[in-house]
Design an enzyme around this catalytic site. Structure first.
Site, mmCIF file in Angstrom:
data_model
loop_
_atom_site.group_PDB
_atom_site.id
_atom_site.type_symbol
_atom_site.label_atom_id
_atom_site.label_comp_id
_atom_site.label_asym_id
_atom_site.label_seq_id
_atom_site.Cartn_x
_atom_site.Cartn_y
_atom_site.Cartn_z
ATOM 1 N N ALA A 95 28.483 75.585 70.168
ATOM 2 C CA ALA A 95 29.669 74.726 70.199
ATOM 3 C C ALA A 95 29.683 73.817 68.670
ATOM 4 O O ALA A 95 29.103 72.626 68.781
ATOM 5 C CB ALA A 95 29.304 73.524 71.255
ATOM 6 N N ILE A 96 29.999 74.470 67.766
ATOM 7 C CA ILE A 96 30.565 74.121 66.501
ATOM 8 C C ILE A 96 31.455 74.577 65.976
ATOM 9 O O ILE A 96 32.188 75.208 66.454
ATOM 10 C CB ILE A 96 29.342 74.472 65.413
ATOM 11 C CG1 ILE A 96 29.257 75.903 65.209
ATOM 12 C CG2 ILE A 96 27.788 73.679 65.963
ATOM 13 C CD1 ILE A 96 28.078 75.938 63.981
ATOM 14 N N ASP A 97 32.203 74.107 64.919
ATOM 15 C CA ASP A 97 33.219 74.666 64.018
ATOM 16 C C ASP A 97 34.533 74.606 65.009
ATOM 17 O O ASP A 97 35.126 75.281 65.248
ATOM 18 C CB ASP A 97 33.123 76.162 63.587
ATOM 19 C CG ASP A 97 31.888 76.178 62.715
ATOM 20 O OD1 ASP A 97 31.301 75.431 62.191
ATOM 21 O OD2 ASP A 97 31.721 77.391 62.285
ATOM 22 N N SER A 140 30.374 79.969 66.857
ATOM 23 C CA SER A 140 29.557 80.403 65.636
ATOM 24 C C SER A 140 28.433 81.661 66.314
ATOM 25 O O SER A 140 27.660 80.908 67.048
ATOM 26 C CB SER A 140 28.923 79.210 64.819
ATOM 27 O OG SER A 140 27.873 79.859 64.014
ATOM 28 N N PHE A 141 28.549 82.740 65.760
ATOM 29 C CA PHE A 141 27.529 83.601 66.319
ATOM 30 C C PHE A 141 27.447 83.887 67.634
ATOM 31 O O PHE A 141 28.167 83.729 68.360
ATOM 32 C CB PHE A 141 26.196 83.257 65.415
ATOM 33 C CG PHE A 141 26.279 83.619 63.838
ATOM 34 C CD1 PHE A 141 25.272 84.401 63.324
ATOM 35 C CD2 PHE A 141 27.013 83.142 63.076
ATOM 36 C CE1 PHE A 141 25.256 84.665 61.986
ATOM 37 C CE2 PHE A 141 27.070 83.490 61.784
ATOM 38 C CZ PHE A 141 26.043 84.364 61.259
ATOM 39 N N TRP A 142 26.122 84.011 68.097
ATOM 40 C CA TRP A 142 25.698 84.260 69.756
ATOM 41 C C TRP A 142 26.980 85.207 70.132
ATOM 42 O O TRP A 142 27.048 86.426 69.461
ATOM 43 C CB TRP A 142 25.757 83.017 70.277
ATOM 44 C CG TRP A 142 24.485 82.270 70.266
ATOM 45 C CD1 TRP A 142 23.532 82.565 71.237
ATOM 46 C CD2 TRP A 142 23.983 81.517 69.150
ATOM 47 N NE1 TRP A 142 22.499 82.009 70.751
ATOM 48 C CE2 TRP A 142 22.475 81.363 69.616
ATOM 49 C CE3 TRP A 142 24.524 81.184 68.046
ATOM 50 C CZ2 TRP A 142 21.468 80.726 68.593
ATOM 51 C CZ3 TRP A 142 23.647 80.652 67.086
ATOM 52 C CH2 TRP A 142 22.175 80.289 67.562
ATOM 53 N N ASP A 145 33.121 73.598 54.499
ATOM 54 C CA ASP A 145 33.835 73.514 55.659
ATOM 55 C C ASP A 145 34.884 72.690 55.435
ATOM 56 O O ASP A 145 35.109 71.722 56.419
ATOM 57 C CB ASP A 145 33.016 73.224 56.699
ATOM 58 C CG ASP A 145 31.732 74.151 56.922
ATOM 59 O OD1 ASP A 145 31.527 75.097 56.600
ATOM 60 O OD2 ASP A 145 30.578 73.548 57.229
ATOM 61 N N GLY A 168 21.068 77.369 62.487
ATOM 62 C CA GLY A 168 20.412 78.404 63.085
ATOM 63 C C GLY A 168 20.203 78.349 64.780
ATOM 64 O O GLY A 168 19.644 79.326 65.376
ATOM 65 N N HIS A 178 35.080 79.458 55.839
ATOM 66 C CA HIS A 178 35.345 78.465 56.677
ATOM 67 C C HIS A 178 36.782 77.821 56.269
ATOM 68 O O HIS A 178 36.819 76.659 55.829
ATOM 69 C CB HIS A 178 34.558 77.487 56.658
ATOM 70 C CG HIS A 178 34.402 76.590 57.837
ATOM 71 N ND1 HIS A 178 33.338 76.648 59.044
ATOM 72 C CD2 HIS A 178 35.077 75.259 58.328
ATOM 73 C CE1 HIS A 178 33.392 75.741 59.824
ATOM 74 N NE2 HIS A 178 34.822 75.075 59.544
ATOM 75 N N GLU A 189 32.674 83.321 62.730
ATOM 76 C CA GLU A 189 32.480 81.760 63.238
ATOM 77 C C GLU A 189 33.774 81.153 62.811
ATOM 78 O O GLU A 189 34.673 81.822 62.002
ATOM 79 C CB GLU A 189 31.101 81.233 62.639
ATOM 80 C CG GLU A 189 30.968 81.158 61.198
ATOM 81 C CD GLU A 189 29.644 80.553 60.613
ATOM 82 O OE1 GLU A 189 28.940 80.149 61.394
ATOM 83 O OE2 GLU A 189 29.508 80.651 59.334
#
Length: 317
Positions: free
Chosen positions: A145-147, A164-166, A27, A105, A271, A201
């Protein structure tokens, strides 16, 4: 968005990007101060690398020695000191570095912020100031709440895109004083896929010649040579979207023009970050890929990013 005025006259297409040295990175993002390049990436306390020429890289330690104290309030499960997916931007003379706190995850996650007036660890003013929590998500939320990635629009408004995902990637307007979400700001959706799991993501938005370009990663990282990560892009006239790929497919419906899917050696590139020269005439793509010739370890890649006559980015093979 990077303020690159201090890099006027540097043609990134003329730099030798044949990377050597300490290249383990996941990343990654990049910036440049003076004659030195700096890469920040996932790892204990946010890892830092530097290079005088863009080719030979060495480790420079980390931003944090221990996990920031505020993290446990939002991610109580966090029991190791790896901080993920930093983003570095020079804005109004200050370096803003956003970083992710999470466990693999799960979407019990948070984004934090540190600032500095220099990224040169040998400068007397080098001092990272932690501003703590920016935004978070819980298992009740439909996002992660990442990236994070900071983008300042053409009107000078700062925005944070992340995800990311979701339910996919998000965008929120920031308060220019705090560089945290503006009071009452709406959380906007900017990219998603139609199947589950929603394998998208790490959004990264840049502006070029009238368009906002959203780069994202599709599919799965973190599996070594079994990784399926790949980089795609779409664009919009408005920072809030909608973003479409070359074929006119919305990025909210799985659209994305592929930039790189890797090759036999460099597996699962993803990324990514994009960095422009001061005049905006040259740019580079920074990402990690899993090296099939080195036990599938995540490895820093930096490559010239070109633009065609229709203002779409591409890599030369």
């Amino acid at each position: 968005m990077f303020n690159t005025k201090s890099f006027e006259g540097v043609n990134f297409y003329e730099v030798d990007w044949d990377l050597k040295g300490q290249l383990w990175a996941h990343d990654p993002v990049i910036s440049k101060e003076g004659n030195t390049w700096y890469v920040f990436h996932t790892g204990r306390g946010v890892q830092i690398k530097s290079s005088e020429d863009g080719s030979n890289w060495k480790a420079e330690g980390s931003i944090f020695e221990t996990l920031p104290e505020w993290c446990k309030a939002y991610v109580p499960e966090k029991d190791e000191e790896s901080l993920w997916a930093p983003d570095i931007s020079l804005h109004n003379g200050i370096y803003y570095l956003y970083y992710s706190v999470s466990t693999f995850g799960k979407n019990t996650s948070a984004i934090g912020l540190v600032t500095n007036t220099t990224i040169d660890p040998n400068h007397p003013d080098y001092d990272w100031k932690d501003h703590g929590h920016v935004i978070h998500s819980t298992e009740e939320d439909n996002y992660n709440a990442i990236d994070p990635n900071l983008i300042v629009d053409e009107q000078g408004k700062p925005w944070l895109n992340f995800g990311s995902f979701w339910s996919g990637n998000k965008l929120i307007e920031l308060d220019p004083k705090t560089m945290k979400p503006k009071e009452g700001a709406e959380l906007l959706s900017i990219s998603s896929r139609t199947e589950q799991p929603n394998t998208i993501e790490a959004p990264f938005i840049v502006h070029r010649h009238g368009y906002y370009f959203q780069f994202v990663s599709f599919d799965f990282c973190c599996r070594g040579v079994e990784s399926t990560y790949n980089i795609v892009v779409g664009r919009s006239k408005d920072i809030t979207g909608p973003y479409f790929d070359k074929d006119g497919v919305s990025m909210m419906e799985g659209g994305g023009t592929q930039i790189d899917a890797g090759d036999d050696r460099w597996i699962g590139p993803g990324h990514c970050a994009v960095f422009f020269s001061g005049d905006g005439d040259s740019s580079i793509l920074v990402n990690h890929a899993y090296d099939a010739l080195n036990e599938g370890k995540p490895t820093l890649q930096i490559r010239p990013l070109y633009w065609d006559a229709d203002n779409w980015p591409y890599l030369k093979k």
